[in-house]
Design a protein around this motif. Structure first.
Motif, PDB file in Angstrom:
ATOM      1  N   LEU A 158       0.832  -1.206   0.000  1.00  0.00           N
ATOM      2  CA  LEU A 158       0.000   0.000   0.000  1.00  0.00           C
ATOM      3  C   LEU A 158       0.864   1.254   0.000  1.00  0.00           C
ATOM      4  CD1 LEU A 158      -2.992   0.786   0.023  1.00  0.00           C
ATOM      5  CD2 LEU A 158      -2.801   1.058   2.498  1.00  0.00           C
ATOM      6  N   LYS A 159       0.682   2.077  -1.032  1.00  0.00           N
ATOM      7  CA  LYS A 159       1.417   3.332  -1.165  1.00  0.00           C
ATOM      8  C   LYS A 159       0.540   4.545  -0.873  1.00  0.00           C
ATOM      9  CE  LYS A 159       4.754   1.702  -4.580  1.00  0.00           C
ATOM     10  NZ  LYS A 159       5.862   1.600  -3.684  1.00  0.00           N
ATOM     11  N   THR A 160      -0.760   4.424  -1.156  1.00  0.00           N
ATOM     12  CA  THR A 160      -1.686   5.552  -0.967  1.00  0.00           C
ATOM     13  C   THR A 160      -2.875   5.100  -0.142  1.00  0.00           C
ATOM     14  OG1 THR A 160      -1.046   6.546  -3.080  1.00  0.00           O
ATOM     15  CG2 THR A 160      -3.159   7.222  -2.150  1.00  0.00           C
ATOM     16  N   LEU A 161      -3.140   5.841   0.934  1.00  0.00           N
ATOM     17  CA  LEU A 161      -4.296   5.580   1.785  1.00  0.00           C
ATOM     18  C   LEU A 161      -5.088   6.873   1.906  1.00  0.00           C
ATOM     19  CD1 LEU A 161      -5.918   3.731   3.673  1.00  0.00           C
ATOM     20  CD2 LEU A 161      -4.392   4.452   5.529  1.00  0.00           C
TER      21      LEU A 161
ATOM     22  N   LEU B 151       3.954   3.011   2.678  1.00  0.00           N
ATOM     23  CA  LEU B 151       3.032   4.135   2.540  1.00  0.00           C
ATOM     24  C   LEU B 151       3.762   5.427   2.177  1.00  0.00           C
ATOM     25  CD1 LEU B 151      -0.013   4.710   2.768  1.00  0.00           C
ATOM     26  CD2 LEU B 151       0.429   5.554   5.085  1.00  0.00           C
ATOM     27  N   GLU B 152       3.340   6.033   1.074  1.00  0.00           N
ATOM     28  CA  GLU B 152       3.926   7.285   0.593  1.00  0.00           C
ATOM     29  C   GLU B 152       2.961   8.456   0.712  1.00  0.00           C
ATOM     30  OE1 GLU B 152       5.266   6.673  -3.414  1.00  0.00           O
ATOM     31  OE2 GLU B 152       6.752   5.164  -2.811  1.00  0.00           O
ATOM     32  N   ASN B 153       1.674   8.194   0.534  1.00  0.00           N
ATOM     33  CA  ASN B 153       0.673   9.261   0.516  1.00  0.00           C
ATOM     34  C   ASN B 153      -0.449   8.945   1.492  1.00  0.00           C
ATOM     35  OD1 ASN B 153       1.878  10.629  -1.879  1.00  0.00           O
ATOM     36  ND2 ASN B 153       1.315   8.695  -2.832  1.00  0.00           N
ATOM     37  N   LEU B 154      -0.661   9.860   2.426  1.00  0.00           N
ATOM     38  CA  LEU B 154      -1.708   9.695   3.424  1.00  0.00           C
ATOM     39  C   LEU B 154      -2.626  10.907   3.371  1.00  0.00           C
ATOM     40  CD1 LEU B 154      -2.967   8.271   5.893  1.00  0.00           C
ATOM     41  CD2 LEU B 154      -1.337   9.546   7.313  1.00  0.00           C
ATOM     42  N   THR B 155      -3.905  10.658   3.127  1.00  0.00           N
ATOM     43  CA  THR B 155      -4.899  11.730   3.085  1.00  0.00           C
ATOM     44  C   THR B 155      -6.062  11.339   3.973  1.00  0.00           C
ATOM     45  OG1 THR B 155      -4.276  12.273   0.809  1.00  0.00           O
ATOM     46  CG2 THR B 155      -6.386  13.099   1.586  1.00  0.00           C
ATOM     47  N   ILE B 156      -6.282  12.135   5.008  1.00  0.00           N
ATOM     48  CA  ILE B 156      -7.416  11.919   5.919  1.00  0.00           C
ATOM     49  C   ILE B 156      -8.088  13.279   6.097  1.00  0.00           C
ATOM     50  CG2 ILE B 156      -8.198  11.029   8.144  1.00  0.00           C
ATOM     51  CD1 ILE B 156      -5.547   9.507   8.381  1.00  0.00           C
TER      52      ILE B 156
ATOM     53  N   ILE C  52      -2.060  14.732  16.131  1.00  0.00           N
ATOM     54  CA  ILE C  52      -1.150  13.923  15.321  1.00  0.00           C
ATOM     55  C   ILE C  52      -0.204  13.228  16.296  1.00  0.00           C
ATOM     56  CG2 ILE C  52       0.610  13.942  13.524  1.00  0.00           C
ATOM     57  CD1 ILE C  52      -0.569  16.705  12.663  1.00  0.00           C
ATOM     58  N   PRO C  53      -0.185  11.905  16.323  1.00  0.00           N
ATOM     59  CA  PRO C  53       0.685  11.214  17.273  1.00  0.00           C
ATOM     60  C   PRO C  53       2.155  11.255  16.841  1.00  0.00           C
ATOM     61  CG  PRO C  53      -0.399   9.622  15.877  1.00  0.00           C
ATOM     62  CD  PRO C  53      -0.965  10.975  15.519  1.00  0.00           C
ATOM     63  N   ASP C  54       3.045  11.170  17.817  1.00  0.00           N
ATOM     64  CA  ASP C  54       4.481  11.157  17.525  1.00  0.00           C
ATOM     65  C   ASP C  54       4.882   9.984  16.647  1.00  0.00           C
ATOM     66  OD1 ASP C  54       4.860  13.449  19.019  1.00  0.00           O
ATOM     67  OD2 ASP C  54       5.387  12.358  20.852  1.00  0.00           O
ATOM     68  N   GLU C  55       4.148   8.909  16.716  1.00  0.00           N
ATOM     69  CA  GLU C  55       4.469   7.704  15.945  1.00  0.00           C
ATOM     70  C   GLU C  55       4.408   7.928  14.436  1.00  0.00           C
ATOM     71  OE1 GLU C  55       3.073   6.314  19.955  1.00  0.00           O
ATOM     72  OE2 GLU C  55       2.380   7.807  18.514  1.00  0.00           O
ATOM     73  N   ILE C  56       3.847   9.029  14.014  1.00  0.00           N
ATOM     74  CA  ILE C  56       3.770   9.308  12.579  1.00  0.00           C
ATOM     75  C   ILE C  56       5.160   9.321  11.949  1.00  0.00           C
ATOM     76  CG2 ILE C  56       3.838  11.834  12.693  1.00  0.00           C
ATOM     77  CD1 ILE C  56       1.566  11.779  10.546  1.00  0.00           C
ATOM     78  N   THR C  57       6.172   9.581  12.747  1.00  0.00           N
ATOM     79  CA  THR C  57       7.547   9.616  12.232  1.00  0.00           C
ATOM     80  C   THR C  57       8.034   8.236  11.798  1.00  0.00           C
ATOM     81  OG1 THR C  57       8.497   9.329  14.436  1.00  0.00           O
ATOM     82  CG2 THR C  57       8.125  11.586  13.676  1.00  0.00           C
ATOM     83  N   GLU C  58       7.334   7.200  12.178  1.00  0.00           N
ATOM     84  CA  GLU C  58       7.710   5.847  11.782  1.00  0.00           C
ATOM     85  C   GLU C  58       7.320   5.522  10.346  1.00  0.00           C
ATOM     86  OE1 GLU C  58       6.674   2.903  14.746  1.00  0.00           O
ATOM     87  OE2 GLU C  58       6.943   4.410  16.316  1.00  0.00           O
ATOM     88  N   LEU C  59       6.589   6.406   9.701  1.00  0.00           N
ATOM     89  CA  LEU C  59       6.244   6.227   8.286  1.00  0.00           C
ATOM     90  C   LEU C  59       7.446   6.667   7.455  1.00  0.00           C
ATOM     91  CD1 LEU C  59       2.586   7.590   8.336  1.00  0.00           C
ATOM     92  CD2 LEU C  59       3.314   5.195   8.152  1.00  0.00           C
ATOM     93  N   LYS C  60       8.375   5.787   7.262  1.00  0.00           N
ATOM     94  CA  LYS C  60       9.679   6.110   6.670  1.00  0.00           C
ATOM     95  C   LYS C  60       9.614   6.473   5.189  1.00  0.00           C
ATOM     96  CE  LYS C  60      11.870   5.346  10.473  1.00  0.00           C
ATOM     97  NZ  LYS C  60      12.217   6.467  11.307  1.00  0.00           N
ATOM     98  N   MET C  61       8.610   6.007   4.475  1.00  0.00           N
ATOM     99  CA  MET C  61       8.525   6.278   3.038  1.00  0.00           C
ATOM    100  C   MET C  61       7.575   7.431   2.709  1.00  0.00           C
ATOM    101  SD  MET C  61      10.669   4.108   1.998  1.00  0.00           S
ATOM    102  CE  MET C  61      10.484   4.233   0.238  1.00  0.00           C
TER     103      MET C  61
END
Length: 186
Positions: A68-71, A91-96, A104-113
């Motif tokens: 999954l690249k786009t959510l 995951l490259e693209n996140l749109t919510i 926004i949780p700190d864990e968002i930094t774990e999305l390396k791509m």
């Protein structure tokens, strides 16, 4: 290949999703409150989109979607950032957009791509400093080129975030409550 449902229900009886080459799944305007389990079996999917579907949370099973690249999760009922997506290594693209997410949780930094984040029209009040740590191991600078928080409840921008993201291709904080912040910075 795109699998698109604009009907009143999803064919839950379908079991062959893991063996077909479905790359895009778009589900719109269906009344259910969680993502059907059959979706998590579609391991070849690269684009998953749920619009106007009143889902309230995401299952940890989403990590099965290893390609999954786009959510895209727009116009739903999410009140919390779906922390379950942190396991999506591609995951490259996140749109919510237009949900009810408050932080926004700190864990968002774990999305390396990750390259693009759009959390517009939620209830977010602040930008966490941890967002500065979004980067890959290979690159000292963040790969994030698009960071959009339009139409939230933000009243302050940490100056370090301004310096880091000001030159990004897309850094949009419009329609927030930043008038006083700009007056104080002049």
């Amino acid at each position: 290949n795109t699998l698109k449902f604009e009907i009143t229900q999803i064919p839950f009886h379908y079991r062959g999703c893991e063996s077909i080459s479905v790359e895009r799944i778009i589900i719109q305007n269906i009344e259910f409150y969680k993502i059907p389990t059959v979706i998590y079996k579609c391991i070849k999917v690269t684009h998953l989109q749920f619009d106007h579907v009143p889902i309230r949370n995401i299952s940890s099973w989403i990590c099965r979607l290893i390609n999954l690249k786009t959510l895209i999760l727009n116009y739903n009922q999410l009140t919390l950032f779906p922390i379950e997506i942190i396991g999506l290594k591609s995951l490259e693209n996140l749109t919510i957009i237009n949900n009810k997410i408050e932080y926004i949780p700190d864990e968002i930094t774990e999305l390396k791509m990750i390259k693009s984040i759009n959390l517009s029209y939620n209830l977010i009040r602040e930008i966490p400093l941890s967002i500065l740590n979004i980067s890959s191991i290979e690159q000292p600078e963040p790969k994030l080129f698009s960071f959009i928080l339009k139409g939230n409840l933000i009243t302050d921008i940490p100056i370090s975030i301004c310096h880091r993201f000001a030159c990004r291709e897309k850094f949009d904080l419009s329609l927030n409550f930043l008038e006083d912040w700009f007056k104080n910075k002049q």
